[in-house]
Design a protein around this motif. Structure first.
Motif, PDB file in Angstrom:
ATOM      1  N   TRP A 146       0.917  -1.075  -0.007  1.00 13.36           N
ATOM      2  CA  TRP A 146       0.027  -0.029  -0.211  1.00 13.36           C
ATOM      3  C   TRP A 146       0.996   1.362   0.078  1.00 13.36           C
ATOM      4  N   SER A 147       0.431   2.253  -0.716  1.00 13.36           N
ATOM      5  CA  SER A 147       1.211   3.384  -0.836  1.00 13.36           C
ATOM      6  C   SER A 147       0.179   4.786  -1.288  1.00 13.36           C
ATOM      7  N   MET A 148       0.745   5.985  -1.072  1.00 12.66           N
ATOM      8  CA  MET A 148      -0.165   6.952  -1.219  1.00 12.66           C
ATOM      9  C   MET A 148       0.258   7.757  -2.378  1.00 12.66           C
ATOM     10  N   ASN A 149      -0.678   8.031  -3.251  1.00 13.30           N
ATOM     11  CA  ASN A 149      -0.313   9.162  -4.236  1.00 13.30           C
ATOM     12  C   ASN A 149      -1.286  10.532  -4.156  1.00 13.30           C
ATOM     13  N   GLY A 150      -0.834  11.137  -3.447  1.00  9.48           N
ATOM     14  CA  GLY A 150      -1.336  12.455  -2.776  1.00  9.48           C
ATOM     15  C   GLY A 150      -2.274  11.956  -1.662  1.00  9.48           C
ATOM     16  N   TYR A 151      -3.453  12.109  -1.708  1.00  9.45           N
ATOM     17  CA  TYR A 151      -4.407  11.578  -0.393  1.00  9.45           C
ATOM     18  C   TYR A 151      -5.273  10.338  -0.997  1.00  9.45           C
ATOM     19  N   MET A 152      -4.788   9.756  -1.915  1.00  8.83           N
ATOM     20  CA  MET A 152      -5.391   8.458  -2.764  1.00  8.83           C
ATOM     21  C   MET A 152      -4.495   7.191  -2.356  1.00  8.83           C
ATOM     22  N   PRO A 153      -5.202   6.157  -1.908  1.00 11.65           N
ATOM     23  CA  PRO A 153      -4.334   4.760  -1.698  1.00 11.65           C
ATOM     24  C   PRO A 153      -4.093   4.245  -3.050  1.00 11.65           C
ATOM     25  N   VAL A 154      -2.688   3.705  -3.054  1.00  9.89           N
ATOM     26  CA  VAL A 154      -2.464   2.862  -4.248  1.00  9.89           C
ATOM     27  C   VAL A 154      -2.165   1.581  -3.739  1.00  9.89           C
ATOM     28  N   ILE A 155      -2.815   0.367  -4.312  1.00  8.55           N
ATOM     29  CA  ILE A 155      -2.512  -1.094  -3.975  1.00  8.55           C
ATOM     30  C   ILE A 155      -1.779  -1.629  -4.970  1.00  8.55           C
ATOM     31  N   ASP A 156      -0.700  -2.397  -4.664  1.00  6.72           N
ATOM     32  CA  ASP A 156      -0.064  -3.037  -5.592  1.00  6.72           C
ATOM     33  C   ASP A 156      -0.074  -4.812  -5.219  1.00  6.72           C
ATOM     34  N   PHE A 157      -0.573  -5.260  -6.015  1.00  2.00           N
ATOM     35  CA  PHE A 157      -0.631  -6.599  -5.846  1.00  2.00           C
ATOM     36  C   PHE A 157       0.456  -7.586  -6.355  1.00  2.00           C
ATOM     37  N   SER A 158       1.558  -7.065  -7.034  1.00  2.00           N
ATOM     38  CA  SER A 158       2.309  -7.717  -7.788  1.00  2.00           C
ATOM     39  C   SER A 158       3.462  -8.667  -6.912  1.00  2.00           C
ATOM     40  N   HIS A 159       3.364  -8.318  -5.448  1.00  2.62           N
ATOM     41  CA  HIS A 159       4.250  -8.895  -4.539  1.00  2.62           C
ATOM     42  C   HIS A 159       3.457  -9.684  -3.639  1.00  2.62           C
ATOM     43  N   GLY A 160       2.243  -9.779  -3.628  1.00  2.00           N
ATOM     44  CA  GLY A 160       1.074 -10.444  -2.869  1.00  2.00           C
ATOM     45  C   GLY A 160      -0.316 -10.335  -2.801  1.00  2.00           C
ATOM     46  N   ILE A 161      -1.090 -11.226  -2.576  1.00  2.00           N
ATOM     47  CA  ILE A 161      -2.470 -11.016  -2.592  1.00  2.00           C
ATOM     48  C   ILE A 161      -3.075 -11.199  -1.150  1.00  2.00           C
ATOM     49  N   VAL A 162      -2.848 -12.164  -0.603  1.00  2.00           N
ATOM     50  CA  VAL A 162      -3.544 -12.587   0.689  1.00  2.00           C
ATOM     51  C   VAL A 162      -2.641 -13.247   1.684  1.00  2.00           C
ATOM     52  N   ASN A 163      -2.476 -13.060   2.811  1.00  2.00           N
ATOM     53  CA  ASN A 163      -1.537 -13.590   3.821  1.00  2.00           C
ATOM     54  C   ASN A 163      -2.287 -14.654   4.642  1.00  2.00           C
ATOM     55  N   VAL A 164      -2.024 -16.091   3.967  1.00  3.05           N
ATOM     56  CA  VAL A 164      -3.091 -17.187   4.617  1.00  3.05           C
ATOM     57  C   VAL A 164      -2.583 -17.712   5.874  1.00  3.05           C
ATOM     58  N   PRO A 165      -1.151 -17.688   5.988  1.00  2.00           N
ATOM     59  CA  PRO A 165      -0.676 -18.277   7.399  1.00  2.00           C
ATOM     60  C   PRO A 165      -1.305 -17.131   8.636  1.00  2.00           C
ATOM     61  N   ALA A 166      -1.272 -15.901   7.995  1.00  2.00           N
ATOM     62  CA  ALA A 166      -1.945 -14.811   9.121  1.00  2.00           C
ATOM     63  C   ALA A 166      -3.192 -15.124   9.628  1.00  2.00           C
ATOM     64  N   ILE A 167      -4.232 -15.430   8.504  1.00  3.01           N
ATOM     65  CA  ILE A 167      -5.424 -15.701   8.928  1.00  3.01           C
ATOM     66  C   ILE A 167      -5.642 -17.221   9.801  1.00  3.01           C
ATOM     67  N   VAL A 168      -4.569 -18.017   9.575  1.00  2.00           N
ATOM     68  CA  VAL A 168      -4.936 -19.295  10.395  1.00  2.00           C
ATOM     69  C   VAL A 168      -4.757 -18.986  11.625  1.00  2.00           C
ATOM     70  N   VAL A 169      -3.406 -18.210  11.997  1.00  2.00           N
ATOM     71  CA  VAL A 169      -3.242 -18.168  13.088  1.00  2.00           C
ATOM     72  C   VAL A 169      -4.166 -16.947  14.042  1.00  2.00           C
ATOM     73  N   ALA A 170      -4.688 -16.094  13.313  1.00  2.00           N
ATOM     74  CA  ALA A 170      -5.742 -15.341  14.073  1.00  2.00           C
ATOM     75  C   ALA A 170      -6.678 -15.999  14.397  1.00  2.00           C
ATOM     76  N   LEU A 171      -7.476 -16.980  13.512  1.00  2.00           N
ATOM     77  CA  LEU A 171      -8.403 -17.881  13.896  1.00  2.00           C
ATOM     78  C   LEU A 171      -8.405 -18.795  15.207  1.00  2.00           C
ATOM     79  N   VAL A 172      -7.152 -19.386  15.223  1.00  2.00           N
ATOM     80  CA  VAL A 172      -6.756 -20.298  16.103  1.00  2.00           C
ATOM     81  C   VAL A 172      -6.658 -19.662  17.740  1.00  2.00           C
ATOM     82  N   ILE A 173      -6.186 -18.462  17.695  1.00  2.00           N
ATOM     83  CA  ILE A 173      -6.003 -17.731  18.913  1.00  2.00           C
ATOM     84  C   ILE A 173      -7.454 -17.352  19.296  1.00  2.00           C
ATOM     85  N   THR A 174      -7.985 -16.863  18.526  1.00  2.00           N
ATOM     86  CA  THR A 174      -9.667 -16.687  18.700  1.00  2.00           C
ATOM     87  C   THR A 174     -10.339 -17.748  19.320  1.00  2.00           C
TER      88      THR A 174
END
Length: 517
Positions: A149-177
């Protein structure tokens, strides 16, 4: 304007009517504090701090630790006076009224829930690095990290070239919950074990790296200066604003006040004790990182300073890696990477294993803190009271915990760790600022109330705490500064559409006015 103040006496009375079980002592609170503090900040954000400040991050740790220390002294006085759940939200309600209390409670979502998401992302980096070293398996980057994520002025710019979704992070969040839904006592016992694992790993790192310190690695000490450019978040102070995240877990202790035995004594011990222990560890670990392998920031080909969460930074790190040089600032597992560079490969794996095992304790405490704040807000009628239901068997606010866990999992899936930390800091600094102001107001409006713990030199300490929080807030990157007012505006809409009508304090005031007529 109707401030709708809820007195401390009323707050204590409400807590007694629908209270949580008191089972935690001073040792458990200190362990909970250390468990919440030592985590992503030192295991992961050390690399981001080095990119922003270079060796000057040593000063960053001192600045952030000092602001936290004076804030901790203010927290301790209020917690000892009102040993109930709710943290800064509760204290603001008692001093400055319902509207400001709502804004603080709403901002605390940015502290706890977003912080938990940041730790989930940090854990993902360590566990995937450990799996790669042990088995050679590499989860595709598109599934192991969120977009940039970056900013172009006050508008957010999203770059998916290096990643889309962090699956391991989702898993650990749900297990701890799921673990937190099961129960607080069980969670505290697990946490004490994980704290011991983290402290052992950091101790091993310190013992190995400190004898290898090379003074040349500290030159230049301030490659990006003290302040950097406005809104960039770089420089020593910018790094301090980010690394502040490494300390803020201490106030999660205050959210456990209602579940603490003898809270007037034990909560201040837990707050200040855990902060002091962690500060010593941080300084020694930072010295080991900088002195042993160096921690100079990388720049673009044109020499421009790069944000550690930008797509350009990721690209530059890949270019350097392909050339056979991976600076520590590029690492997702900074401490393990330092040990690998020093050829302590087995210890590196063990530190990675310790982080992978122990970082969930930080997630646990952050989600724990968030659910307890929401619990109190629902108990006051500002959120649907159904959310405050206590599970008949496990005695936990189970529905609130599940809602929070889902929010954490979504944030962890799509945001990088550094930006999550900065956004979390914006909410934290606002809450700490309000606590410092509340201490001063209560000294004037309720001077005779019993204070089992009194903030020393309060007319110096509290203003310094408030000023320090403002200073660090305006040193955050622009995007993190903007999130707080935008998030706050959403909260105000909810307050005036729902919370104000359902507030128990508001209903009591309306009933009193009707009786007079």
């Amino acid at each position: 304007m109707d401030w709708r103040v809820k007195s401390l006496d009323d707050i204590l009375a409400t807590a007694e009517k629908k209270s949580l079980h008191r089972s935690l002592g001073a040792f458990q609170l200190t362990m909970l504090g250390i468990g919440a503090i030592i985590g992503t900040g030192i295991f992961v954000l050390t690399a981001a701090a080095a990119q922003k400040a270079g060796p000057g991050m040593m000063y960053s740790f001192i600045i952030a630790g000092f602001v936290c220390a004076v804030a901790a002294l203010c927290y301790s006085e209020l917690v000892a006076m009102a040993p109930v759940s709710g943290s800064a939200y509760t204290y603001t309600y008692a001093v400055m009224g319902e509207l400001l209390a709502w804004t603080v409670g709403w901002a605390l979502v940015l502290e706890y829930a977003v912080a938990a998401a940041a730790v989930c992302v940090g854990w993902s980096g360590y566990v995937m690095g450990l799996i790669q070293k042990a088995t050679g398996f590499i989860l595709p980057e598109l599934l192991s990290r969120g977009p940039s994520w970056s900013m172009n002025g006050y508008m957010p710019v999203i770059d998916f070239s290096h990643g889309i979704v962090n699956v391991p992070a989702i898993v650990v969040a749900l297990v701890i919950t799921a673990l937190l839904v099961k129960g607080t006592s069980e969670s505290a016992k697990v946490n004490s074990i994980l704290v011991a694992v983290k402290v052992t790993a950091l101790s091993a790192f310190i013992v190995i790296t400190l004898p290898l310190i090379n003074g040349e690695n500290f030159v230049p000490m301030l490659p990006n200066g003290w302040l950097g450019t406005q809104g960039s978040g770089v420089g020593v102070v910018g790094a301090a604003a980010s690394i502040f995240f490494a300390y803020v877990g201490f106030d999660a202790v205050s959210t456990a006040a209602e579940e603490t035995k003898d809270p007037q004594r034990n909560v201040p011990i837990g707050l200040i004790g855990s902060l002091g222990i962690c500060t010593v560890f941080y300084m020694l670990v930072a010295a080991g990182v900088v002195g042993s392998v160096g921690a100079q920031p990388i720049t673009s080909i044109t020499g421009a300073v790069l944000s550690p969460d930008s797509a350009e930074f990721v690209t530059r790190c890949k270019e350097l890696a392909s050339a056979g040089s991976t600076p520590i600032v590029c690492s997702h597992e900074a401490l393990a990477e330092v040990l690998s560079k020093l050829h302590y490969d087995q210890v590196s794996k063990l530190v990675g294993l310790a982080a992978s095992i122990a970082l969930p304790s930080v997630i646990l405490m952050m989600i724990f803190g968030q659910t307890r704040i929401f619990f109190v807000m629902a108990r006051d009628g500002l959120l649907p009271e159904k959310l405050a239901d206590i599970h008949p068997k496990w005695k936990t606010p189970w529905l609130m915990t599940i809602v929070t866990g889902i929010f954490v999992a979504v944030a962890a899936a799509f945001f990088p760790v550094g930006q999550l930390a900065d956004i979390s800091n914006s909410g934290t600094l606002f809450a700490f600022f309000m606590v410092a102001i509340a201490v001063l107001i209560l000294r004037k409006t309720d001077p005779n109330r019993t204070r089992p713990f009194k903030t020393p030199m309060v007319w110096v300490v509290a203003p310094v705490a408030a000023g320090g929080c403002l200073f660090l807030f305006f040193s955050l990157p622009t995007v993190a500064q903007l999130v707080l007012p935008i998030w706050g505006s959403v909260g105000l809409v909810i307050y005036f559409l729902y919370s104000r009508k359902h507030s128990h304090v508001g209903k009591a005031i309306a009933a009193q006015e009707a009786a007079k007529k």
